[in-house]
Design a protein around this motif. Sequence first.
Motif, PDB file in Angstrom:
ATOM      1  N   PRO A 116     -12.714  21.733   5.035  1.00  0.00           N
ATOM      2  CA  PRO A 116     -12.853  20.282   4.881  1.00  0.00           C
ATOM      3  C   PRO A 116     -13.140  19.572   6.200  1.00  0.00           C
ATOM      4  CG  PRO A 116     -10.546  20.867   4.879  1.00  0.00           C
ATOM      5  CD  PRO A 116     -11.317  22.165   4.933  1.00  0.00           C
ATOM      6  N   PHE A 117     -13.729  18.402   6.096  1.00  0.00           N
ATOM      7  CA  PHE A 117     -13.935  17.485   7.219  1.00  0.00           C
ATOM      8  C   PHE A 117     -14.828  18.057   8.310  1.00  0.00           C
ATOM      9  CE2 PHE A 117      -9.544  16.575   5.629  1.00  0.00           C
ATOM     10  CZ  PHE A 117      -9.853  15.375   5.004  1.00  0.00           C
ATOM     11  N   PHE A 118     -15.874  18.778   7.931  1.00  0.00           N
ATOM     12  CA  PHE A 118     -16.772  19.284   8.971  1.00  0.00           C
ATOM     13  C   PHE A 118     -17.373  18.109   9.741  1.00  0.00           C
ATOM     14  CE2 PHE A 118     -19.286  22.514  10.964  1.00  0.00           C
ATOM     15  CZ  PHE A 118     -20.381  21.817  11.424  1.00  0.00           C
ATOM     16  N   GLY A 119     -17.403  18.251  11.044  1.00  0.00           N
ATOM     17  CA  GLY A 119     -17.938  17.218  11.907  1.00  0.00           C
ATOM     18  C   GLY A 119     -16.879  16.312  12.489  1.00  0.00           C
ATOM     19  N   SER A 120     -15.699  16.269  11.866  1.00  0.00           N
ATOM     20  CA  SER A 120     -14.643  15.359  12.280  1.00  0.00           C
ATOM     21  C   SER A 120     -13.461  16.121  12.854  1.00  0.00           C
ATOM     22  CB  SER A 120     -14.180  14.524  11.079  1.00  0.00           C
ATOM     23  OG  SER A 120     -12.987  13.825  11.374  1.00  0.00           O
ATOM     24  N   THR A 121     -12.740  15.473  13.748  1.00  0.00           N
ATOM     25  CA  THR A 121     -11.523  16.073  14.288  1.00  0.00           C
ATOM     26  C   THR A 121     -10.405  16.103  13.257  1.00  0.00           C
ATOM     27  OG1 THR A 121     -10.809  13.923  15.185  1.00  0.00           O
ATOM     28  CG2 THR A 121     -12.096  15.363  16.636  1.00  0.00           C
ATOM     29  N   HIS A 122     -10.583  15.426  12.117  1.00  0.00           N
ATOM     30  CA  HIS A 122      -9.583  15.482  11.051  1.00  0.00           C
ATOM     31  C   HIS A 122      -9.456  16.898  10.483  1.00  0.00           C
ATOM     32  CE1 HIS A 122      -9.096  11.204  11.162  1.00  0.00           C
ATOM     33  NE2 HIS A 122     -10.336  10.963  10.778  1.00  0.00           N
ATOM     34  N   GLY A 123     -10.454  17.750  10.719  1.00  0.00           N
ATOM     35  CA  GLY A 123     -10.425  19.102  10.201  1.00  0.00           C
ATOM     36  C   GLY A 123      -9.787  20.106  11.135  1.00  0.00           C
ATOM     37  N   LEU A 124      -9.086  19.633  12.181  1.00  0.00           N
ATOM     38  CA  LEU A 124      -8.476  20.528  13.155  1.00  0.00           C
ATOM     39  C   LEU A 124      -6.959  20.472  13.044  1.00  0.00           C
ATOM     40  CD1 LEU A 124     -10.580  19.581  16.313  1.00  0.00           C
ATOM     41  CD2 LEU A 124     -11.158  21.179  14.485  1.00  0.00           C
ATOM     42  N   THR A 125      -6.306  21.563  13.417  1.00  0.00           N
ATOM     43  CA  THR A 125      -4.850  21.585  13.509  1.00  0.00           C
ATOM     44  C   THR A 125      -4.475  22.057  14.909  1.00  0.00           C
ATOM     45  OG1 THR A 125      -4.571  23.898  12.780  1.00  0.00           O
ATOM     46  CG2 THR A 125      -4.719  22.216  11.069  1.00  0.00           C
ATOM     47  N   GLY A 126      -3.433  21.472  15.472  1.00  0.00           N
ATOM     48  CA  GLY A 126      -2.947  21.909  16.773  1.00  0.00           C
ATOM     49  C   GLY A 126      -3.668  21.324  17.964  1.00  0.00           C
ATOM     50  N   LEU A 127      -4.751  20.574  17.736  1.00  0.00           N
ATOM     51  CA  LEU A 127      -5.486  19.980  18.843  1.00  0.00           C
ATOM     52  C   LEU A 127      -5.230  18.480  18.952  1.00  0.00           C
ATOM     53  CD1 LEU A 127      -6.950  22.742  18.625  1.00  0.00           C
ATOM     54  CD2 LEU A 127      -9.039  21.565  19.304  1.00  0.00           C
ATOM     55  N   ASP A 128      -4.203  17.986  18.262  1.00  0.00           N
ATOM     56  CA  ASP A 128      -3.916  16.552  18.257  1.00  0.00           C
ATOM     57  C   ASP A 128      -3.725  15.973  19.661  1.00  0.00           C
ATOM     58  OD1 ASP A 128      -4.086  16.734  15.551  1.00  0.00           O
ATOM     59  OD2 ASP A 128      -1.945  16.614  15.161  1.00  0.00           O
ATOM     60  N   PRO A 129      -2.993  16.663  20.559  1.00  0.00           N
ATOM     61  CA  PRO A 129      -2.826  16.081  21.903  1.00  0.00           C
ATOM     62  C   PRO A 129      -4.161  15.894  22.625  1.00  0.00           C
ATOM     63  CG  PRO A 129      -1.190  17.792  21.513  1.00  0.00           C
ATOM     64  CD  PRO A 129      -2.173  17.875  20.384  1.00  0.00           C
ATOM     65  N   LEU A 130      -5.061  16.861  22.481  1.00  0.00           N
ATOM     66  CA  LEU A 130      -6.368  16.735  23.131  1.00  0.00           C
ATOM     67  C   LEU A 130      -7.162  15.584  22.524  1.00  0.00           C
ATOM     68  CD1 LEU A 130      -8.602  17.734  25.016  1.00  0.00           C
ATOM     69  CD2 LEU A 130      -9.285  19.349  23.213  1.00  0.00           C
ATOM     70  N   VAL A 131      -7.159  15.491  21.210  1.00  0.00           N
ATOM     71  CA  VAL A 131      -7.888  14.418  20.538  1.00  0.00           C
ATOM     72  C   VAL A 131      -7.343  13.060  20.955  1.00  0.00           C
ATOM     73  CG1 VAL A 131      -8.424  13.380  18.294  1.00  0.00           C
ATOM     74  CG2 VAL A 131      -8.572  15.860  18.584  1.00  0.00           C
ATOM     75  N   ARG A 132      -6.015  12.927  21.016  1.00  0.00           N
ATOM     76  CA  ARG A 132      -5.414  11.647  21.406  1.00  0.00           C
ATOM     77  C   ARG A 132      -5.815  11.260  22.836  1.00  0.00           C
ATOM     78  NH1 ARG A 132      -0.749  13.606  18.561  1.00  0.00           N
ATOM     79  NH2 ARG A 132       0.146  14.341  20.529  1.00  0.00           N
ATOM     80  N   GLU A 133      -5.835  12.243  23.733  1.00  0.00           N
ATOM     81  CA  GLU A 133      -6.221  11.954  25.113  1.00  0.00           C
ATOM     82  C   GLU A 133      -7.674  11.493  25.191  1.00  0.00           C
ATOM     83  OE1 GLU A 133      -4.587  11.978  28.039  1.00  0.00           O
ATOM     84  OE2 GLU A 133      -2.669  12.357  27.055  1.00  0.00           O
ATOM     85  N   LEU A 134      -8.539  12.132  24.444  1.00  0.00           N
ATOM     86  CA  LEU A 134      -9.948  11.752  24.464  1.00  0.00           C
ATOM     87  C   LEU A 134     -10.159  10.379  23.828  1.00  0.00           C
ATOM     88  CD1 LEU A 134     -11.622  15.180  23.625  1.00  0.00           C
ATOM     89  CD2 LEU A 134     -11.491  14.037  25.848  1.00  0.00           C
ATOM     90  N   GLU A 135      -9.411  10.110  22.768  1.00  0.00           N
ATOM     91  CA  GLU A 135      -9.516   8.789  22.149  1.00  0.00           C
ATOM     92  C   GLU A 135      -8.998   7.704  23.094  1.00  0.00           C
ATOM     93  OE1 GLU A 135      -7.426   9.403  18.494  1.00  0.00           O
ATOM     94  OE2 GLU A 135      -9.275   9.854  17.372  1.00  0.00           O
ATOM     95  N   ALA A 136      -7.944   8.021  23.844  1.00  0.00           N
ATOM     96  CA  ALA A 136      -7.427   7.067  24.808  1.00  0.00           C
ATOM     97  C   ALA A 136      -8.442   6.791  25.916  1.00  0.00           C
ATOM     98  CB  ALA A 136      -6.120   7.580  25.418  1.00  0.00           C
ATOM     99  N   ALA A 137      -9.306   7.773  26.179  1.00  0.00           N
ATOM    100  CA  ALA A 137     -10.339   7.609  27.199  1.00  0.00           C
ATOM    101  C   ALA A 137     -11.573   6.898  26.654  1.00  0.00           C
ATOM    102  CB  ALA A 137     -10.733   8.976  27.756  1.00  0.00           C
ATOM    103  N   GLY A 138     -11.580   6.577  25.352  1.00  0.00           N
ATOM    104  CA  GLY A 138     -12.688   5.811  24.797  1.00  0.00           C
ATOM    105  C   GLY A 138     -13.536   6.533  23.783  1.00  0.00           C
TER     106      GLY A 138
END
Length: 443
Positions: free
Chosen positions: A113-135
Motif C-alpha cells: 500500500p501507499f506506493f510513492g508515499s512515506t505512509h507506506g514505511l515502518t520504522g522510518l518515522d524519525p527520519l521522515v519527521r526530521e525531513l518534514e521539519a526541514a521543509g
Amino acid sequence: MDLSRLVAVAVLLGALRPLRSHCAGDVKGPHPVVLVPGYGSNLLEAQLTAAYAPPAPGCGARKGNGWFRLWPINQTAMQDPRQVPCFVDQMSLVYDAVADDYGNVAGVVTRVPFFGSTHGLTGLDPLVRELEAAGYRDGESLFAVPYDFRYSVAPRGHPSAAGACNFDDFTRLVERASSLSQGRPVVVVAHSFGCALTYQFLLGRPLAWRRRFVKRVILVASALGGFSEGMNDLAAGTDYGLPNVARPSRVRLARSQQSALWRLPTPTVFGDRPLVVTRNTTYTAHNIAEFFEAVGFPEGVRPYVTRVLPAWEALPAPMVPVTSIIGVGVSTPETFVYGEDGFVGTPEVVYGDGDGDINMVSLVAIEKEWSGVEGQVLKVVRLPGVRHDGFFNVGFALKKVVAEILEAGGTVELHPKIGRVQIDAGPVWKEDRCRVHEDVWFE
C-alpha cells in the motif's frame, strides 16, 4: 470577499508554500528526496481468494473478507500460536521452475500500500519527521519506494514479474518527483536491502537517464556483497519475530523468499573467507551450491546459480554521485561453526567487525571497488558503534543521515572532483499490469 472565500484562499496559499532552502541563494528549494526502505520497513497486505487451501483450521477465515495486514505481523499472530501456520503459509513464496519465477501461494494475493508515499514505511518515522521539519512535504518533495521485500529482481534473460513492476514504478516515481520540482534531479536515500535494490535499479537504467534524474544516492548500511548471517538463515530458518516457531516453519519462511538468496555472501566480496564450518567441510562464498545440498535445499541451487550469481559477479560503479554511510565497531557474526549435531544443532558463532548484521568486508566493498573509478564521486561516512538498525533511532546517527540528505539536496555539489573519495569518521486506487494496490500515485 466573504469568510468562506477568504478561508479557501488561505488554504490555497498554504498549499503553495515554498520549501525552505538549505543553501544560501537557492530560491528553488532543495532537490526532491526518494526513500527506499530496508527489508522489514515495508507494509504488506494480503487477501485470500476461493483458491486458497488453508494449511490448518482457521487459516481460511479471512476468505472473501478483503484486505488484511500481513506485515508487520499483527499482535494476534504474536499471541495466538494457532495463527503461526497461517502466517507462515500466507507469507511464503513458491518458485515455479517451469516459469523460472516466484509467486504467492495459490489463493493468496498481496499488495504494497501507499506506493510513492512515506505512509507506506515502518520504522522510518524519525527520519521522515526530521525531513518534514526541514521543509520537505510528502507527495511534493518527499517520496518513497516501498516494495514487497520477499522478492528481488533477476538478471537479463530471467523473468521477475514482481521485481520488474517495482522498478517500472520506481522509474516513473523518480521522473514524476523531478517534474514536480521544476526538473531538478532527485536524491535517493536507501537503507539496508533497499541499497541492493537501488543499486541494481540504477544499473538497469541508461547512463543518460541516471545522470539526468539522479543527483546523488545515499546508501545507508549497504550490503552489496551480502552478509554471513544470510547463510545461517537458510540453514536454521527465520521466525520473523514470532515466538516458538517450529524449525520446519522457520526453514520454509527463509528458503521460500526470493530475496533470501540475494542476502548471501558473494564471491566477489567475500572470496575464500570461511562462512560455515562443519566437521567435514568449510563453506565459503565459492561453494554455496554445495552448502544448499548439505542443508537439504537442493531446489535452491538453480535459482541461486542462474538468477543471483550473474547479478552480483561484479560491482560496477553506478556513475552517479554516491554517499555511503556505515556503522562500524559492532560485534557481527562472521563464521558459523556446527558441531556433532550438524545443521539441526546450534552453531558456535565467531564474531568480527561490522554493524551487528553486515560484515565489514561487505560494508566497505563500495569503497574498495569504486574509489579508483574515474568519474565516480564517492563519499564514505563511518559511524562508530552504530548498529544496522540504529541509523534512524540513535540521535547522532539520525542527525548525520539527515545532514547528508540536506547537503545533497542543496544546490552546492558535494566534492565535485572526479574520482575523489572523502572519508568522514565521524491513497488513490490504481490497477495496472503489475498488481492491484492502494498507493499515492500521480494521475
